[in-house]
Scaffold this active site. Sequence first.
Site, PDB file in Angstrom:
ATOM      1  N   GLU A  68       6.755 -21.441   9.254  1.00 38.76           N
ATOM      2  CA  GLU A  68       7.088 -20.484  10.306  1.00 38.76           C
ATOM      3  C   GLU A  68       8.092 -21.039  11.313  1.00 38.76           C
ATOM      4  O   GLU A  68       8.690 -20.281  12.070  1.00 38.76           O
ATOM      5  CB  GLU A  68       5.819 -20.050  11.042  1.00 38.76           C
ATOM      6  CG  GLU A  68       5.189 -21.110  11.908  1.00 38.76           C
ATOM      7  CD  GLU A  68       4.004 -20.557  12.687  1.00 38.76           C
ATOM      8  OE1 GLU A  68       4.038 -20.674  13.919  1.00 38.76           O
ATOM      9  OE2 GLU A  68       3.071 -20.011  12.074  1.00 38.76           O
ATOM     10  N   GLU A  72       0.799  -1.225   0.000  1.00 38.23           N
ATOM     11  CA  GLU A  72       0.000   0.000   0.000  1.00 38.23           C
ATOM     12  C   GLU A  72       0.833   1.277   0.000  1.00 38.23           C
ATOM     13  O   GLU A  72       0.310   2.362  -0.280  1.00 38.23           O
ATOM     14  CB  GLU A  72      -0.941   0.002   1.212  1.00 38.23           C
ATOM     15  CG  GLU A  72      -2.069  -1.017   1.098  1.00 38.23           C
ATOM     16  CD  GLU A  72      -2.975  -1.043   2.312  1.00 38.23           C
ATOM     17  OE1 GLU A  72      -2.539  -0.573   3.390  1.00 38.23           O
ATOM     18  OE2 GLU A  72      -4.097  -1.545   2.190  1.00 38.23           O
TER      19      GLU A  72
END
Length: 306
Positions: A113, A82
């Site tokens: 992870e 963004e």
Amino acid sequence: MTDPRRTEQVHPDHADLDRLSPLDLVGVLAADQLAAVRAVQAAAPALARAVEAALPRLARGGRLVYAGAGTSGRLGVLDATELTPTFSWPPERAVPLIAGGEAAIRRAVEGAEDDEEAGARDVRGVGTGPDDVLIAVAASGTTPYALGAVRAARAAGALSIALANNPGTPLLRAADCAVALDTGPEVISGSTRLKAGTAQKIALNTLSSALMVRLGKVYGNLMVDLRATNAKLEGRAVRLVQHATGAPEAEAYAALAAAGGHVKTAVVMLRLGLDVGAAQARLEAAGGHARAALGEVESGEREVGE
């Protein structure tokens, strides 16, 4: 065995969650999100310290590198993505890393992870260096991928910022700047995509937006580094130029057209009566800060890097 991480604990107030009516269920879930706002407000001093530490590196041309797994990683991808349409931040200077690679943006990559070396390897793989700023995000504060990313970033001389929803966790201890977002147990126990994720989103928005403001991407509260690339943004850009200059719509539109759709340049052109080349030169001399280019910096104010 009781897990000491508050995000993993069972919420004491909602043992009958599955018996609630839709209206009551929605009310409980929405109300619990308020804790995310409170957590970020409590972390404001830590976020401000992270902004201050990051600014000199970014002013020298450094990058924002995001690292996380699962929801945390996806929020990092979103924040990085963004920055370009909102602030014209170069996309190559916002680097999102997510455990499991791009495939993990849309679907879970099991076990990714838990690979600390993968986090370190990804950070090294994008050439992280001393002017870069790593933002590592993990609700638990114990995610090996994020820990590996922080350790590799620090070894490379980069600034490391960590966001976690459990205070005192290894990720926060490992980073240069620790931001604890203490959101506590989730209404749906362990589902940290809820208020833990909301707090991360707010904190990331706050951190990156504050950085962009201080780097001159905003004039007043106007996002003047917007570059109009579609019809919606063209209309927004014209309104921003009009607000900043008081110019009629036709003049604002003409200045924007001459400036290649760049709001900040059009504002300087109209406010100072300059052509596009002179306005661009004035902005460049001011380090891209519209207020400085317009001669509005007061005594005692300072720009980044001074």
